[in-house]
Design a protein around this motif. Structure first.
Motif, PDB file in Angstrom:
ATOM      1  N   GLY A 158       0.795  -1.221   0.000  1.00 57.20           N
ATOM      2  CA  GLY A 158       0.000   0.000   0.000  1.00 57.20           C
ATOM      3  C   GLY A 158       0.829   1.274   0.000  1.00 57.20           C
ATOM      4  O   GLY A 158       0.287   2.372   0.121  1.00 57.20           O
ATOM      5  N   ARG A 189      -3.155  -6.024 -16.281  1.00 58.36           N
ATOM      6  CA  ARG A 189      -3.957  -4.945 -16.837  1.00 58.36           C
ATOM      7  C   ARG A 189      -3.647  -3.604 -16.197  1.00 58.36           C
ATOM      8  O   ARG A 189      -3.854  -2.556 -16.779  1.00 58.36           O
ATOM      9  CB  ARG A 189      -5.456  -5.269 -16.666  1.00 58.36           C
ATOM     10  N   ASN A 190      -3.179  -3.655 -14.959  1.00 58.37           N
ATOM     11  CA  ASN A 190      -2.834  -2.425 -14.241  1.00 58.37           C
ATOM     12  C   ASN A 190      -2.008  -2.814 -13.015  1.00 58.37           C
ATOM     13  O   ASN A 190      -1.677  -3.989 -12.826  1.00 58.37           O
ATOM     14  CB  ASN A 190      -4.097  -1.654 -13.845  1.00 58.37           C
ATOM     15  N   ASP A 193      -3.576  -5.370 -10.705  1.00 59.61           N
ATOM     16  CA  ASP A 193      -3.557  -6.696 -11.326  1.00 59.61           C
ATOM     17  C   ASP A 193      -2.156  -7.310 -11.235  1.00 59.61           C
ATOM     18  O   ASP A 193      -2.005  -8.508 -10.974  1.00 59.61           O
ATOM     19  CB  ASP A 193      -3.993  -6.561 -12.791  1.00 59.61           C
ATOM     20  N   ARG A 196      -1.719  -8.582  -7.802  1.00 55.76           N
ATOM     21  CA  ARG A 196      -2.496  -9.812  -7.629  1.00 55.76           C
ATOM     22  C   ARG A 196      -1.751 -11.007  -8.227  1.00 55.76           C
ATOM     23  O   ARG A 196      -1.622 -12.060  -7.607  1.00 55.76           O
ATOM     24  CB  ARG A 196      -3.873  -9.656  -8.311  1.00 55.76           C
TER      25      ARG A 196
ATOM     26  N   ALA B 155     -12.182  -4.837  -8.131  1.00 59.94           N
ATOM     27  CA  ALA B 155     -10.931  -4.072  -8.247  1.00 59.94           C
ATOM     28  C   ALA B 155      -9.755  -4.934  -7.797  1.00 59.94           C
ATOM     29  O   ALA B 155      -8.688  -4.908  -8.402  1.00 59.94           O
ATOM     30  CB  ALA B 155     -11.006  -2.795  -7.414  1.00 59.94           C
ATOM     31  N   ASP B 157      -9.436  -8.037  -8.108  1.00 58.89           N
ATOM     32  CA  ASP B 157      -9.120  -9.016  -9.153  1.00 58.89           C
ATOM     33  C   ASP B 157      -8.389  -8.367 -10.318  1.00 58.89           C
ATOM     34  O   ASP B 157      -8.086  -9.025 -11.300  1.00 58.89           O
ATOM     35  CB  ASP B 157     -10.390  -9.694  -9.663  1.00 58.89           C
ATOM     36  N   GLY B 158      -8.179  -7.059 -10.234  1.00 59.82           N
ATOM     37  CA  GLY B 158      -7.435  -6.362 -11.268  1.00 59.82           C
ATOM     38  C   GLY B 158      -8.298  -5.706 -12.326  1.00 59.82           C
ATOM     39  O   GLY B 158      -7.778  -5.203 -13.325  1.00 59.82           O
ATOM     40  N   ARG B 189      -4.366   4.237   2.513  1.00 65.17           N
ATOM     41  CA  ARG B 189      -3.608   5.317   1.896  1.00 65.17           C
ATOM     42  C   ARG B 189      -3.958   5.481   0.422  1.00 65.17           C
ATOM     43  O   ARG B 189      -3.775   6.531  -0.165  1.00 65.17           O
ATOM     44  CB  ARG B 189      -2.111   5.054   2.039  1.00 65.17           C
ATOM     45  N   ASN B 190      -4.403   4.399  -0.203  1.00 63.80           N
ATOM     46  CA  ASN B 190      -4.781   4.445  -1.615  1.00 63.80           C
ATOM     47  C   ASN B 190      -5.562   3.167  -1.932  1.00 63.80           C
ATOM     48  O   ASN B 190      -5.851   2.365  -1.042  1.00 63.80           O
ATOM     49  CB  ASN B 190      -3.527   4.565  -2.507  1.00 63.80           C
ATOM     50  N   ARG B 191      -5.879   2.991  -3.218  1.00 68.44           N
ATOM     51  CA  ARG B 191      -6.711   1.853  -3.622  1.00 68.44           C
ATOM     52  C   ARG B 191      -6.045   0.512  -3.309  1.00 68.44           C
ATOM     53  O   ARG B 191      -6.671  -0.415  -2.806  1.00 68.44           O
ATOM     54  CB  ARG B 191      -6.995   1.967  -5.128  1.00 68.44           C
ATOM     55  N   VAL B 192      -4.737   0.431  -3.630  1.00 67.42           N
ATOM     56  CA  VAL B 192      -4.004  -0.813  -3.383  1.00 67.42           C
ATOM     57  C   VAL B 192      -4.017  -1.139  -1.888  1.00 67.42           C
ATOM     58  O   VAL B 192      -4.192  -2.291  -1.485  1.00 67.42           O
ATOM     59  CB  VAL B 192      -2.541  -0.689  -3.881  1.00 67.42           C
ATOM     60  N   ASP B 193      -3.854  -0.104  -1.066  1.00 68.13           N
ATOM     61  CA  ASP B 193      -3.832  -0.302   0.388  1.00 68.13           C
ATOM     62  C   ASP B 193      -5.206  -0.760   0.882  1.00 68.13           C
ATOM     63  O   ASP B 193      -5.294  -1.629   1.760  1.00 68.13           O
ATOM     64  CB  ASP B 193      -3.427   1.016   1.059  1.00 68.13           C
ATOM     65  N   ILE B 195      -7.387  -2.487  -0.798  1.00 66.81           N
ATOM     66  CA  ILE B 195      -7.524  -3.894  -1.200  1.00 66.81           C
ATOM     67  C   ILE B 195      -6.740  -4.787  -0.246  1.00 66.81           C
ATOM     68  O   ILE B 195      -7.227  -5.823   0.191  1.00 66.81           O
ATOM     69  CB  ILE B 195      -7.036  -4.086  -2.660  1.00 66.81           C
ATOM     70  N   ARG B 196      -5.537  -4.342   0.101  1.00 68.49           N
ATOM     71  CA  ARG B 196      -4.702  -5.113   1.024  1.00 68.49           C
ATOM     72  C   ARG B 196      -5.399  -5.282   2.382  1.00 68.49           C
ATOM     73  O   ARG B 196      -5.460  -6.383   2.934  1.00 68.49           O
ATOM     74  CB  ARG B 196      -3.355  -4.398   1.231  1.00 68.49           C
TER      75      ARG B 196
END
Lengths: 204, 204
Positions: A158, A189-190, A193, A196, B155, B157-158, B189-193, B195-196
């Motif tokens: 993150g 794809r991004n 992804d 993942r 999201a 799943d990518g 903190r962001n989208r990836v975070d 998801i985590r």
């Protein structure tokens, strides 16, 4: 007598695996969690075991390198190392190989295969489960460089780009270039992804 | 005789848990993988078991709802349901609760607790492991709505925003709003975070 140190995060699974091994009268099994192995003070049992049996799919197994380093300072250098790994996560095998494990058993294998691996490694041999052969091949074809993996690993936790840049002493543009290379090489794809894909493979 | 159907992705762990239970002479244990339970044709053993023992930390356990639905059509409605779950993943408990599990045992528990849960649920009772109590509390305070979770799950799943929008019949701006709400509510903190955080908790 083969002295085994069985390492797994979950007590129930530790006890279950120990009970599976207990039917073999020449096995002496001690069990510990990854946290006890890597975080706590060194215990006599760690050094006395002639063979370490490690489940590398446990979250705690991130401490694998540290545990093995400690094993060496404890003078148990000669102890054998067998890892249990699920199929489809070549990154875990790669890490175990770097730690110089001699035995690799799929978690989906029949128990007989684990027993065979234990006897083989205890005799100074090597053992690779056929169920993991394809993953070894995948691991050898991993397209990402160690630096790309470090960047991706921080992103997966993150961390935003400026933070990754600070952590690794890189320019922000360089971090973005690494992430773009990772997306391209993994066919993702991004960014999400790519994370993942790398996580599924056990790489980050 | 308590007939148990033990479900786990990995054969080695299935056999190990079965060997732990086998010392109790009144337990009859059959083991299957999640794939066999949810993907294959219904087998007599599924319906005959009076009690299902499910490891919900297995990737295959995404088929939990389907497996339970099938159990009901097989006329085994009255069978008890016990789940094994690791601590710290309240989303898994939530899913098990939705499937109306009567027993919840931590994977880190001593084996005696699993035995106690089996006897209790076999007698028509309920069992919640004290090691999971805090997670039940966390699960009850989950701030995300089911719609926010669906968006986050795609999201994770990518899927890029336009694809999430198409899948859920939403405008792209709406998807972005949902994702912004998720980041705010989870303190990420962001989208990836985000998801985590959701993945660590077992929510997506």
């Amino acid at each position: 007598m083969i002295r085994l140190l069985l390492v797994h995060d979950d007590n129930l699974v530790r006890c279950a695996l120990a009970s599976l091994l207990a039917v073999h009268e020449d096995f002496g099994v001690t069990t510990v969690s990854w946290a006890e192995l890597t975080g706590g003070p060194a215990q006599a049992a760690h050094g006395e075991a002639g063979l370490w049996l490690l489940d590398v799919a446990c979250p705690g197994s991130a401490g694998l390198a540290e545990a093995v380093a400690r094993r060496r300072t404890e003078g148990a250098e000669s102890a054998g190392l067998i890892v249990l790994a699920p199929a489809g996560r070549p990154g875990l095998l790669h890490r175990a190989f770097e730690a110089r494990a001699q035995g690799y058993v799929s978690k989906d294998a029949p128990p007989e295969r684990l027993i065979e691996a234990i006897r083989r490694v205890a005799d100074g041999g090597r053992y690779v489960d056929e169920g993991l052969a394809y993953d070894f091949l995948s691991a050898s074809r991993m397209p990402l460089t160690p630096r790309e993996l470090s960047v991706l690993s921080l992103a997966a936790d993150g961390a935003p780009v400026p933070e990754i840049a600070r952590s690794l002493w890189l320019a922000e543009g360089t971090v973005r270039n690494y992430l773009a290379a990772v997306i391209r090489k993994t066919g993702a794809r991004n960014r999400v992804d790519a994370i993942r894909i790398a996580r599924t493979g056990g790489w980050v």
